[in-house]
Motif scaffolding. Sequence first.
Motif, PDB file in Angstrom:
ATOM      1  N   SER A   1       0.875  -1.171   0.000  1.00  0.00           N
ATOM      2  CA  SER A   1       0.000   0.000   0.000  1.00  0.00           C
ATOM      3  C   SER A   1       0.913   1.222   0.000  1.00  0.00           C
ATOM      4  N   PRO A   2       0.377   2.419  -0.114  1.00  0.00           N
ATOM      5  CA  PRO A   2       1.235   3.612  -0.121  1.00  0.00           C
ATOM      6  C   PRO A   2       2.055   3.811   1.146  1.00  0.00           C
ATOM      7  N   THR A   3       1.656   3.176   2.259  1.00  0.00           N
ATOM      8  CA  THR A   3       2.377   3.376   3.518  1.00  0.00           C
ATOM      9  C   THR A   3       2.838   2.073   4.156  1.00  0.00           C
ATOM     10  N   GLU A   4       2.652   0.938   3.474  1.00  0.00           N
ATOM     11  CA  GLU A   4       2.980  -0.355   4.064  1.00  0.00           C
ATOM     12  C   GLU A   4       3.920  -1.150   3.160  1.00  0.00           C
ATOM     13  N   VAL A   5       4.858  -1.824   3.802  1.00  0.00           N
ATOM     14  CA  VAL A   5       5.801  -2.682   3.100  1.00  0.00           C
ATOM     15  C   VAL A   5       5.806  -4.048   3.763  1.00  0.00           C
ATOM     16  N   GLU A   6       5.738  -5.078   2.965  1.00  0.00           N
ATOM     17  CA  GLU A   6       5.790  -6.438   3.484  1.00  0.00           C
ATOM     18  C   GLU A   6       7.185  -6.999   3.267  1.00  0.00           C
ATOM     19  N   ALA A   7       7.755  -7.579   4.316  1.00  0.00           N
ATOM     20  CA  ALA A   7       9.086  -8.172   4.252  1.00  0.00           C
ATOM     21  C   ALA A   7       9.048  -9.502   4.991  1.00  0.00           C
ATOM     22  N   GLY A   8       8.986 -10.598   4.238  1.00  0.00           N
ATOM     23  CA  GLY A   8       8.874 -11.903   4.866  1.00  0.00           C
ATOM     24  C   GLY A   8       7.597 -11.999   5.678  1.00  0.00           C
TER      25      GLY A   8
ATOM     26  N   ARG B   1       7.197   7.617   7.220  1.00  0.00           N
ATOM     27  CA  ARG B   1       8.025   7.993   6.076  1.00  0.00           C
ATOM     28  C   ARG B   1       8.840   6.761   5.664  1.00  0.00           C
ATOM     29  N   ILE B   2       9.061   6.625   4.365  1.00  0.00           N
ATOM     30  CA  ILE B   2       9.815   5.489   3.834  1.00  0.00           C
ATOM     31  C   ILE B   2      10.914   6.024   2.915  1.00  0.00           C
ATOM     32  N   VAL B   3      12.101   5.463   3.047  1.00  0.00           N
ATOM     33  CA  VAL B   3      13.230   5.845   2.198  1.00  0.00           C
ATOM     34  C   VAL B   3      13.669   4.618   1.409  1.00  0.00           C
ATOM     35  N   VAL B   4      13.634   4.730   0.090  1.00  0.00           N
ATOM     36  CA  VAL B   4      14.106   3.649  -0.777  1.00  0.00           C
ATOM     37  C   VAL B   4      15.570   3.938  -1.122  1.00  0.00           C
TER      38      VAL B   4
ATOM     39  N   VAL C   1       2.187  -0.123  -6.711  1.00  0.00           N
ATOM     40  CA  VAL C   1       1.151  -0.241  -5.681  1.00  0.00           C
ATOM     41  C   VAL C   1       1.149   0.993  -4.777  1.00  0.00           C
ATOM     42  N   ALA C   2       2.335   1.545  -4.593  1.00  0.00           N
ATOM     43  CA  ALA C   2       2.474   2.712  -3.709  1.00  0.00           C
ATOM     44  C   ALA C   2       2.323   4.027  -4.449  1.00  0.00           C
ATOM     45  N   GLY C   3       2.035   3.977  -5.746  1.00  0.00           N
ATOM     46  CA  GLY C   3       1.887   5.209  -6.507  1.00  0.00           C
ATOM     47  C   GLY C   3       3.205   5.909  -6.774  1.00  0.00           C
ATOM     48  N   ILE C   4       4.271   5.124  -6.913  1.00  0.00           N
ATOM     49  CA  ILE C   4       5.617   5.686  -7.119  1.00  0.00           C
ATOM     50  C   ILE C   4       6.007   5.517  -8.582  1.00  0.00           C
ATOM     51  N   GLU C   5       6.204   6.625  -9.272  1.00  0.00           N
ATOM     52  CA  GLU C   5       6.573   6.580 -10.680  1.00  0.00           C
ATOM     53  C   GLU C   5       8.077   6.384 -10.832  1.00  0.00           C
ATOM     54  N   THR C   6       8.447   5.747 -11.946  1.00  0.00           N
ATOM     55  CA  THR C   6       9.863   5.504 -12.223  1.00  0.00           C
ATOM     56  C   THR C   6      10.209   5.972 -13.633  1.00  0.00           C
ATOM     57  N   THR C   7      11.510   6.127 -13.868  1.00  0.00           N
ATOM     58  CA  THR C   7      12.054   6.403 -15.195  1.00  0.00           C
ATOM     59  C   THR C   7      13.139   5.375 -15.458  1.00  0.00           C
ATOM     60  N   ARG C   8      13.775   5.469 -16.605  1.00  0.00           N
ATOM     61  CA  ARG C   8      14.880   4.543 -16.890  1.00  0.00           C
ATOM     62  C   ARG C   8      16.014   4.716 -15.891  1.00  0.00           C
ATOM     63  N   ALA C   9      16.140   5.926 -15.349  1.00  0.00           N
ATOM     64  CA  ALA C   9      17.235   6.209 -14.417  1.00  0.00           C
ATOM     65  C   ALA C   9      16.948   5.737 -13.006  1.00  0.00           C
ATOM     66  N   GLY C  10      15.670   5.497 -12.676  1.00  0.00           N
ATOM     67  CA  GLY C  10      15.324   5.068 -11.325  1.00  0.00           C
ATOM     68  C   GLY C  10      13.988   5.639 -10.895  1.00  0.00           C
ATOM     69  N   ILE C  11      13.855   5.888  -9.604  1.00  0.00           N
ATOM     70  CA  ILE C  11      12.620   6.447  -9.064  1.00  0.00           C
ATOM     71  C   ILE C  11      12.558   7.943  -9.383  1.00  0.00           C
ATOM     72  N   LYS C  12      11.410   8.371  -9.859  1.00  0.00           N
ATOM     73  CA  LYS C  12      11.220   9.789 -10.169  1.00  0.00           C
ATOM     74  C   LYS C  12      11.074  10.580  -8.871  1.00  0.00           C
TER      75      LYS C  12
ATOM     76  N   ASN D   1       4.872   9.591  -4.479  1.00  0.00           N
ATOM     77  CA  ASN D   1       4.199   9.330  -3.204  1.00  0.00           C
ATOM     78  C   ASN D   1       4.927  10.167  -2.173  1.00  0.00           C
ATOM     79  N   ARG D   2       4.318  11.206  -1.669  1.00  0.00           N
ATOM     80  CA  ARG D   2       5.036  12.187  -0.860  1.00  0.00           C
ATOM     81  C   ARG D   2       5.527  11.648   0.475  1.00  0.00           C
ATOM     82  N   ARG D   3       5.103  10.470   0.845  1.00  0.00           N
ATOM     83  CA  ARG D   3       5.632   9.847   2.056  1.00  0.00           C
ATOM     84  C   ARG D   3       6.894   9.038   1.790  1.00  0.00           C
ATOM     85  N   VAL D   4       7.256   8.904   0.524  1.00  0.00           N
ATOM     86  CA  VAL D   4       8.375   8.035   0.139  1.00  0.00           C
ATOM     87  C   VAL D   4       9.469   8.848  -0.549  1.00  0.00           C
TER      88      VAL D   4
END
Length: 472
Positions: A120-127, A135-138, A275-286, A295-298
Motif C-alpha cells: 500500500s502507499p504506507t505499508e511494506v511487506e518483508a517476509g 516515512r519510507i526511504v528507498v 502499488v504505492a503510486g511511485i513513478e519511475t524512469t529509466r534512471a530510477g525512481i522519479k 508518493n510524498r511519504r516516500v
Amino acid sequence: MDRIKTDLLVIGAGSGGLSVAAGAAQMGADVVLLERHLMGGDCLNYGCVPSKALIAAAHRAHDMTRASAFGVADVTPVVDYAAVQAHVAGAIARIVPVDSQERFEGFGVRVIRDSGTFVSPTEVEAGSHRITARRIVVATGSSPFVPPIPGLADTPFLTNETLWDLRTLPEHLLVIGGGPIGMEMAQAHRRLGSRVTVIEAGKALGREDPEIAAFALDALRAEGVEIAEETAASHVRGRDGAIEVETKGGTTYRGSHLLVAVGRTPNIDGLGLEVAGIETTRAGIKVDAGLRSTNRRVYAVGDVAGQGQFTHLAGYHAGLVIRNALFGLPVKTRPDIIPRATYTRPELAQVGLTESEAREIHGDKVEVVRQGWEHNDRAIAERETEGLLKIMVVKGRPVGASIAGAQAGEIVNTWALALSAGLKMGQIAGMVSPYPTIGELNKRAAGTYFSPRLFDNNTVKTVVRLVQRWLP
C-alpha cells in the motif's frame, strides 16, 4: 504476520540507507532497516572499497618497474593474484564492522534481513513482517547493467560484482566499456601483469572534458592497454579462457576473460512501486528536488534516485532526507556541487561545469584558468609532473573545475567547497597552503587568475608609484 509501526522505514543498507538509518535513530526516531543481501551495499562489497584496494596493489607493482628514476633499481614484480585478492578481502573485512547489523542495532535501529515489497502507499511487506511507516526511504542502489549483446548470455563474463571471485590473474582481459570502472580495472590489471584490451562504443571516458580525459588515456596506452574507441561489440562467444568479442566494424578481439562495465541499472524490480503510486524512469525512481517520489511519504536516495551513482552523493542525499523527514525543513538538491573522481593514474576529477558546459551556459563571460603540474615543487620531487587544473570562472566565482594529475581526487575538494559555499577566487587566493604540497596548485591557480589584473594593469602600476612617492 508480525505487524510493525515505525516513524521511518529504510529499504536498503548501502551507503545512503545506512546514513539515513543511523542519523535518524540517533536523533530519536523509531527506525526499521531492511536489507536482503549484504550490509554496506555495493560500495563496500563490490565497488569503491575493493576496486581501490586492487588499484593500490597495482600501483605498488607499477612503482617497482620505474624505481630507477629515484636511484633505486627497477625490478619486475612477482604478482600473486590470489594474495592481491586476499588484500582486497582484508580491506573489506576491516570496514565490515562499521556497517554491520550489530552496530546499527546498537544505534537503536531494528534490522530485518529480507526483501521489502510495497503493499500500500504506507505499508511494506518483508517476509513475515508488515511494516507501516510514517516515512519510507528507498535506498536500494543499482546493479551492473548487462547489455543485450548477442551471445553474451551464453558466454562466461565478469562484472564488478564477480571480479572479486577470481584467484588467477587473467592472461588477457577484455573489457567492454570505457567508463571509469572499465578504465580503472583495465589499468590495474595491466599493471599487475595482464594484457588488456578495452572496447568502447563511443569515446573512452567520454563524460569527462576531452583535454582532461586525454591525460589518463595517454597514460594507459603508454602502459600497454589497448583502447579501441568508436568500436561497438556486436557478438560475444567463447568459454573460460577463450573469449571472442566481435565488433560491428568486423574486428574480433580474443582474450582469456571478459569484464562487462557498461554502466549500472537501478534496483527497482520487485519493490511493488506501482502499488504505492511511485513513478519511475529509466534512471530510477522519479523524485523532485527534495528527493520525494510521486508518493510524498516516500523518498529515494543514492543510485536509485537517478541523479548519479556515487557513494558520496548517497551520503549527501541522506543528510537532506533526514532534515526533511525528521524536522520538516525544506531541502533541495544541488547537482552542481557534487564532485566525481576516476582513480586511474593520473587521477581525474570534476566538480561543477566543464569548459564546454560553462561556455554553453555563460558564453563569453567564462574565463578559463589553466594551471599545470610542471612547476609544482612536490610534483617535481615525486616525478609526477603530468597534469592540468582547469578552473571555469564567471564574475570572479568558480563554476567548475576539471582536473587531471596526481592527487586530483584530493585537489577537487577545495573546489567542491568553493562551489558549495559560493566562494570567490579571492578567497582561494587568500588561503595559505603548506609547502611543498600538490594542493598548492589550487592557490596558484587563483593567483594565475589575478595575475593579469595586477601585473598587466597600468592603473595598478600608477597607483603603486603614487603611493611610493608619498610614503615616508
